[in-house]
Write a protein that holds these residues in place. Structure first.
Motif, short mmCIF file in Angstrom:
data_model
loop_
_atom_site.label_atom_id
_atom_site.label_comp_id
_atom_site.label_asym_id
_atom_site.label_seq_id
_atom_site.Cartn_x
_atom_site.Cartn_y
_atom_site.Cartn_z
N SER A 102 -10.77 90.15 5.20
CA SER A 102 -10.12 90.79 6.33
C SER A 102 -9.62 89.74 7.33
N ARG A 160 -9.43 90.68 10.52
CA ARG A 160 -9.99 91.15 11.78
C ARG A 160 -11.11 90.23 12.26
N ARG A 184 -16.28 98.41 9.30
CA ARG A 184 -16.79 97.37 8.40
C ARG A 184 -18.30 97.50 8.28
N THR A 234 -11.33 97.02 -2.95
CA THR A 234 -10.11 97.03 -2.15
C THR A 234 -9.04 97.89 -2.80
N ALA A 281 -10.41 95.95 2.82
CA ALA A 281 -10.93 94.60 2.58
C ALA A 281 -12.31 94.72 1.96
N GLU A 326 -14.66 96.97 4.15
CA GLU A 326 -13.96 97.43 5.34
C GLU A 326 -13.05 98.60 4.96
#
Length: 216
Positions: free
Chosen positions: A9, A11, A39, A79, A96, A180
């Motif tokens: 990810s 993020r 997540r 994913t 993710a 995630e």
């Protein structure tokens, strides 16, 4: 058919609007708004995070392993997997995943299944089904026992044998790996951080997981 579709990810933890650790054996439940990203982090490695999802506006329409498996033609999650409800509605999408494969067949432990799988003296041991019900009770009757369904076991390794059976094996995760998911609709996420002491998936040692949420 195995899946190893590891995608990291972009993020950042510091941008999350929510961050909480769920201790081994504890539960967690929260409603996610459309577009929010959840997540789940396997903090110490090979911990099973038993997880269910619901359409928060129609709780009877819960996550369906059958609809999810049929929709992607694969029994494992990674994913790109779209998590579907009984109606076929898309609830979340895995965006993710640094573990690479998650179980959607093994189900959650309960007092009854513990006695069948292991021995009768395991009956009083803490289990995921009881944790699920304790968490649902906090929503004043919105989610009920009848809404429980076969769940996802994030980070859990449950291979299917050539004969079609299931085996509970050592995990394929590691410390810090995560999955995630982006919520497609208003979705309730329910987690039991599995307290199981009787199978090797977590090396007989339940450990914490961490949950974080980001806005879209």
């Amino acid at each position: 058919m195995a899946v190893f579709n590891e995608v990291e990810s972009e993020r950042k933890v510091e941008d999350a609007i929510y961050d909480q650790v769920i201790l081994a054996g504890d539960g967690w439940m929260k409603e996610l708004e459309p577009g929010q990203v959840l997540r789940i982090v396997d903090m110490e490695g090979n911990q099973a995070a038993d997880t269910l999802f619901f359409d928060a506006e129609n709780p009877e329409d819960h996550y369906s392993a059958v609809a999810t498996i049929a929709g992607q033609s694969n029994i494992y999650l990674s994913t790109g997997s779209v998590l579907r409800a009984e109606s076929g509605k898309e609830l979340l999408k895995i965006v993710a995943d640094t573990c690479g494969r998650h179980d959607t067949l093994g189900g959650a432990c309960s007092a009854q299944s513990n006695t069948v799988r292991y021995s009768h003296d395991t009956l009083p041991m803490h289990n995921c089904r009881d944790t699920f019900m304790l968490q649902m009770a906090k929503f004043d009757g919105k989610y009920e026992k009848r809404d429980l369904a076969p769940n996802i076991n994030f980070f859990m390794n449950v291979p299917v044998t050539p004969e079609g059976g299931l085996t509970f094996e050592d995990g394929v995760s590691a410390p810090g790996r995560y999955v995630e998911m982006k919520s497609i609709c208003k979705t309730a996420a329910l987690i039991s951080n599995c307290p199981q002491l009787n199978n090797p998936c977590n090396a007989y040692n339940p450990t914490p997981v961490r949950v974080l949420i980001w806005e879209e």
